[in-house]
Design a protein around this motif. Structure first.
Motif, PDB file in Angstrom:
ATOM      1  N   GLU A 178      -7.970   2.174   0.055  1.00  0.00           N
ATOM      2  CA  GLU A 178      -9.779   2.140  -0.170  1.00  0.00           C
ATOM      3  C   GLU A 178     -10.753   1.886  -0.311  1.00  0.00           C
ATOM      4  OE1 GLU A 178      -9.670   4.322   4.395  1.00  0.00           O
ATOM      5  OE2 GLU A 178      -7.686   3.570   4.528  1.00  0.00           O
ATOM      6  N   CYS A 179     -11.119   2.544  -1.501  1.00  0.00           N
ATOM      7  CA  CYS A 179     -12.088   2.760  -2.074  1.00  0.00           C
ATOM      8  C   CYS A 179     -12.549   1.425  -3.093  1.00  0.00           C
ATOM      9  CB  CYS A 179     -12.534   4.198  -2.943  1.00  0.00           C
ATOM     10  SG  CYS A 179     -11.724   4.607  -4.542  1.00  0.00           S
ATOM     11  N   ASP A 180     -11.763   1.328  -3.411  1.00  0.00           N
ATOM     12  CA  ASP A 180     -11.594   0.002  -4.305  1.00  0.00           C
ATOM     13  C   ASP A 180     -10.920  -1.403  -4.054  1.00  0.00           C
ATOM     14  OD1 ASP A 180     -11.868  -1.220  -7.217  1.00  0.00           O
ATOM     15  OD2 ASP A 180     -10.273  -0.130  -8.161  1.00  0.00           O
ATOM     16  N   SER A 181     -11.497  -1.746  -3.514  1.00  0.00           N
ATOM     17  CA  SER A 181     -10.591  -3.421  -3.146  1.00  0.00           C
ATOM     18  C   SER A 181     -10.489  -4.468  -4.202  1.00  0.00           C
ATOM     19  CB  SER A 181     -11.703  -3.757  -1.971  1.00  0.00           C
ATOM     20  OG  SER A 181     -12.764  -4.653  -2.311  1.00  0.00           O
ATOM     21  N   THR A 182     -11.392  -4.147  -5.444  1.00  0.00           N
ATOM     22  CA  THR A 182     -11.993  -4.582  -6.343  1.00  0.00           C
ATOM     23  C   THR A 182     -10.512  -4.886  -7.699  1.00  0.00           C
ATOM     24  OG1 THR A 182     -12.522  -3.612  -7.784  1.00  0.00           O
ATOM     25  CG2 THR A 182     -14.021  -5.049  -6.741  1.00  0.00           C
ATOM     26  N   HIS A 183      -9.607  -3.568  -7.396  1.00  0.00           N
ATOM     27  CA  HIS A 183      -8.174  -3.182  -8.137  1.00  0.00           C
ATOM     28  C   HIS A 183      -8.573  -3.036  -9.678  1.00  0.00           C
ATOM     29  CE1 HIS A 183      -6.101  -3.760  -4.932  1.00  0.00           C
ATOM     30  NE2 HIS A 183      -6.352  -5.589  -4.485  1.00  0.00           N
ATOM     31  N   GLU A 184     -10.125  -2.641  -9.573  1.00  0.00           N
ATOM     32  CA  GLU A 184     -10.868  -2.129 -11.393  1.00  0.00           C
ATOM     33  C   GLU A 184     -10.689  -0.921 -11.480  1.00  0.00           C
ATOM     34  OE1 GLU A 184     -14.769  -1.874 -14.022  1.00  0.00           O
ATOM     35  OE2 GLU A 184     -15.047  -3.368 -11.844  1.00  0.00           O
ATOM     36  N   HIS A 185     -10.035  -0.516 -10.957  1.00  0.00           N
ATOM     37  CA  HIS A 185     -10.344   1.134 -11.380  1.00  0.00           C
ATOM     38  C   HIS A 185      -9.231   1.614 -10.657  1.00  0.00           C
ATOM     39  CE1 HIS A 185     -14.642   1.350 -11.350  1.00  0.00           C
ATOM     40  NE2 HIS A 185     -14.908   0.417 -10.953  1.00  0.00           N
ATOM     41  N   PHE A 186      -8.602   1.406  -9.149  1.00  0.00           N
ATOM     42  CA  PHE A 186      -7.348   1.645  -8.600  1.00  0.00           C
ATOM     43  C   PHE A 186      -6.429   0.560  -7.859  1.00  0.00           C
ATOM     44  CE2 PHE A 186     -10.648   5.425  -7.775  1.00  0.00           C
ATOM     45  CZ  PHE A 186      -9.667   6.318  -8.979  1.00  0.00           C
ATOM     46  N   THR A 187      -5.298   0.661  -7.882  1.00  0.00           N
ATOM     47  CA  THR A 187      -4.750  -0.420  -7.777  1.00  0.00           C
ATOM     48  C   THR A 187      -2.640   0.550  -7.151  1.00  0.00           C
ATOM     49  OG1 THR A 187      -4.710  -2.184  -9.492  1.00  0.00           O
ATOM     50  CG2 THR A 187      -3.175  -2.564  -7.725  1.00  0.00           C
ATOM     51  N   TYR A 188      -2.984   0.515  -5.652  1.00  0.00           N
ATOM     52  CA  TYR A 188      -2.074   1.204  -5.219  1.00  0.00           C
ATOM     53  C   TYR A 188      -1.332   0.027  -4.688  1.00  0.00           C
ATOM     54  CZ  TYR A 188       1.053   3.691  -1.353  1.00  0.00           C
ATOM     55  OH  TYR A 188       1.047   4.475  -0.848  1.00  0.00           O
ATOM     56  N   ASN A 189       0.169   0.561  -5.196  1.00  0.00           N
ATOM     57  CA  ASN A 189       1.736  -0.700  -5.146  1.00  0.00           C
ATOM     58  C   ASN A 189       2.256   0.046  -3.869  1.00  0.00           C
ATOM     59  OD1 ASN A 189       1.036  -2.374  -7.509  1.00  0.00           O
ATOM     60  ND2 ASN A 189       0.779  -0.155  -7.983  1.00  0.00           N
ATOM     61  N   THR A 190       3.412  -0.581  -3.075  1.00  0.00           N
ATOM     62  CA  THR A 190       4.444   0.878  -1.853  1.00  0.00           C
ATOM     63  C   THR A 190       5.833   0.166  -1.883  1.00  0.00           C
ATOM     64  OG1 THR A 190       4.506   0.873   0.473  1.00  0.00           O
ATOM     65  CG2 THR A 190       3.626  -0.842  -0.193  1.00  0.00           C
ATOM     66  N   TRP A 191       6.314   0.509  -2.427  1.00  0.00           N
ATOM     67  CA  TRP A 191       8.084   0.357  -1.869  1.00  0.00           C
ATOM     68  C   TRP A 191       8.548   0.303  -0.462  1.00  0.00           C
ATOM     69  CZ3 TRP A 191      10.474   0.052  -6.537  1.00  0.00           C
ATOM     70  CH2 TRP A 191      10.192   1.257  -7.416  1.00  0.00           C
ATOM     71  N   HIS A 192       7.700   0.623   0.308  1.00  0.00           N
ATOM     72  CA  HIS A 192       8.359   0.394   1.656  1.00  0.00           C
ATOM     73  C   HIS A 192       6.732   0.089   2.728  1.00  0.00           C
ATOM     74  CE1 HIS A 192      11.459  -0.481   4.406  1.00  0.00           C
ATOM     75  NE2 HIS A 192      10.555   0.228   5.659  1.00  0.00           N
ATOM     76  N   CYS A 193       6.480  -0.802   2.897  1.00  0.00           N
ATOM     77  CA  CYS A 193       5.455  -0.632   4.115  1.00  0.00           C
ATOM     78  C   CYS A 193       5.798   0.643   5.002  1.00  0.00           C
ATOM     79  CB  CYS A 193       4.624  -2.067   4.468  1.00  0.00           C
ATOM     80  SG  CYS A 193       3.778  -2.932   2.998  1.00  0.00           S
ATOM     81  N   SER A 194       4.558   1.527   5.755  1.00  0.00           N
ATOM     82  CA  SER A 194       4.832   1.929   6.738  1.00  0.00           C
ATOM     83  C   SER A 194       3.243   1.130   7.549  1.00  0.00           C
ATOM     84  CB  SER A 194       3.537   3.435   6.409  1.00  0.00           C
ATOM     85  OG  SER A 194       2.436   3.192   6.262  1.00  0.00           O
ATOM     86  N   ALA A 195       3.332   0.950   8.795  1.00  0.00           N
ATOM     87  CA  ALA A 195       2.333   0.399   9.504  1.00  0.00           C
ATOM     88  C   ALA A 195       0.824   0.451   8.606  1.00  0.00           C
ATOM     89  CB  ALA A 195       2.021   0.555  10.943  1.00  0.00           C
ATOM     90  N   TYR A 196       1.093   1.631   7.881  1.00  0.00           N
ATOM     91  CA  TYR A 196      -0.478   1.394   7.318  1.00  0.00           C
ATOM     92  C   TYR A 196      -0.660   0.623   6.088  1.00  0.00           C
ATOM     93  CZ  TYR A 196      -4.597   3.382   4.392  1.00  0.00           C
ATOM     94  OH  TYR A 196      -5.329   3.311   3.829  1.00  0.00           O
ATOM     95  N   GLU A 197       0.313   1.101   5.699  1.00  0.00           N
ATOM     96  CA  GLU A 197       0.111   0.200   3.606  1.00  0.00           C
ATOM     97  C   GLU A 197       0.349  -1.165   4.478  1.00  0.00           C
ATOM     98  OE1 GLU A 197       2.419   3.480   1.547  1.00  0.00           O
ATOM     99  OE2 GLU A 197       3.687   2.722   2.892  1.00  0.00           O
TER     100      GLU A 197
END
Length: 444
Positions: free
Chosen positions: A68-87
């Motif tokens: 949530e803190c980095d929509s540019t993905h310059e600093h962090f990129t989150y990757n999920t194997w299986h989406c929850s409703a939130y993901e």
């Protein structure tokens, strides 16, 4: 040996622990309630210091602050194997990315292919022997921690301790850093209200159950409904072998229906890889000798599932086409969930003596304007195929159940049209004719 001194030597604050993460690192949050909330908050606070840090997780209810803190993905990129409703919402906003996978292979991905610098995971408090339990994340955690260069554990006082078959613990000697802190109790998983269609589908499947069956149920309206039907029935001595243990199993056990008595693989034990449900479920499963948590490389292995006599698997999907291809994870190109263990249990239950595997879906859906559409389609046009047509067994809607095993294309078209909503059947027949999968002598 007293491991308390080693524990104290490895104890750090979350802020100190995340200083071990460097630019370009791959970090893992494991899964679900294994999510290390305190460490995630501390890592997000380092945003301006770090670049190109990738994080993997799945089935996390959030918030995931590094996403949530980095929509540019310059600093962090989150990757999920299986989406929850939130993901799913993170993916919708471009704040996360999906990783296609089959759950039984999750360990192998880490062992053979993936870079992993730091693994961070929540665990129950250490026992007197120096072991930390993998708890509700046993299904995926062990291989992740083994392959990581650095292992950081976050102690969460609310996590249950779950007995296991193997790979359910990690010893303090294999841990690099430990963090502590207060955690809020886990909220209950929201439950939907079953619809008339849900009830009709559950009732269509129910007659296929017999005394002594071993069942795989997921989470949601369908497993809860089936659990209620089984609990209120004369069926007894059910067994549990499932990638995910939900409240449905607890309710069956409390009603005396789940005994695992006649399982020919790990008799007396309800086998699971993960646990997601109510606070009551976590309390019930804590130190419960009836439950054995094992890695999904074992639980979801079709060869293992195939050894279980009278194995019944229940899974859901979003849509199916007249060829029998199943989409269980996308709405168009929008990622909804993931493949999970559907393919594993479809294949495994087909191997099992007396086994049955069901794919359940409502025959129709309503769009945002209130228009009704069929979930049984002539053919897919861009949707993601979760299960190939060669693996599909029983298909169930509110209009009936159809077994596709060994059926040719025209038989599949006929059988699926027969359990489609009647208002769409003539259109589907015309489409089947155009696609050359409608036999002239088929029933109309």
């Amino acid at each position: 040996m007293d491991f308390k001194d080693e524990y104290k030597q490895k104890l750090r604050t979350p802020e100190e622990a995340v200083k071990l993460i460097n630019d370009g690192d791959w970090v893992d949050y494991t899964s679900a309630l294994g999510f290390p909330k305190l460490l995630d908050t501390a890592l997000a606070a380092r945003k301006d210091e770090l670049h190109d840090v990738n994080i993997r997780g799945n089935l996390i209810v959030g918030p995931v602050k590094v996403a949530e803190c980095d929509s540019t993905h310059e600093h962090f990129t989150y990757n999920t194997w299986h989406c929850s409703a939130y993901e799913r919402k993170l993916c919708d906003r471009g704040e996360a990315f999906f990783i296609p996978m089959v759950f039984r292979n999750n360990s192998a991905y880490y062992k053979h292919f993936l870079k992993l610098n730091v693994a961070m995971m929540s665990v129950p408090p250490m026992d007197k022997h120096g072991f930390f339990n993998m708890s509700v994340t046993t299904g995926v955690a062990a291989e992740i921690l083994r392959e990581a260069d650095i292992v950081i554990l976050e102690v969460n006082e609310h996590l249950p301790w779950i007995y296991g078959g193997f790979d359910e613990t990690i010893h303090i000697t294999d841990v690099d850093v430990i963090v502590e802190g207060e955690h809020a109790p886990f909220p209950p998983v929201p439950k939907g209200t079953p619809t008339d269609v849900d009830i009709a589908i559950a009732k269509n499947i129910f007659p296929y159950f017999r005394n002594g069956d071993t069942v795989q149920l997921g989470i949601g309206n369908m497993p809860d409904l089936l659990g209620d039907l089984l609990a209120d029935s004369d069926i007894r001595d059910l067994g549990m072998h499932t990638e995910l243990c939900s409240d449905a199993y607890m309710n069956l056990a409390l009603r005396g229906k789940l005994t695992n008595k006649y399982k020919n693989l790990m008799p007396g034990k309800g086998v699971t890889g993960m646990v997601i449900g109510s606070p009551e479920l976590y309390e019930w499963i804590d130190h419960n000798p009836m439950i054995a948590a094992c890695p999904l490389s074992y639980v979801n292995d079709p060869r293992i599932i195939g050894e279980i006599d009278n194995m019944i698997s229940i899974n859901s999907c979003i849509s199916i086409d007249l060829y029998g291809q199943v989409n269980a994870e996308s709405a168009g190109m929008r990622q909804i969930s993931g493949t999970g263990g559907q393919l594993d249990f479809l294949e495994g239950a087909s191997f099992a003596r007396g086994g049955k595997s069901f794919i359940c879906l409502s025959s129709t859906f309503h769009d945002k304007d209130g228009n009704v559409h069929s979930n049984i389609l002539p053919r897919f046009c861009g949707e993601i195929i979760t299960t190939p047509r060669s693996e599909v067994y029983y298909v169930a809607t509110e209009y009936g159940v159809f077994n596709m095993e060994g059926m040719s294309t025209w038989q599949r078209a006929e059988g699926l049209i027969n359990i489609a909503d009647p208002i769409f059947r003539e259109d589907l027949i015309r489409d089947a004719e155009k696609q050359k999968i409608w036999r002239r002598s088929n029933k109309r």
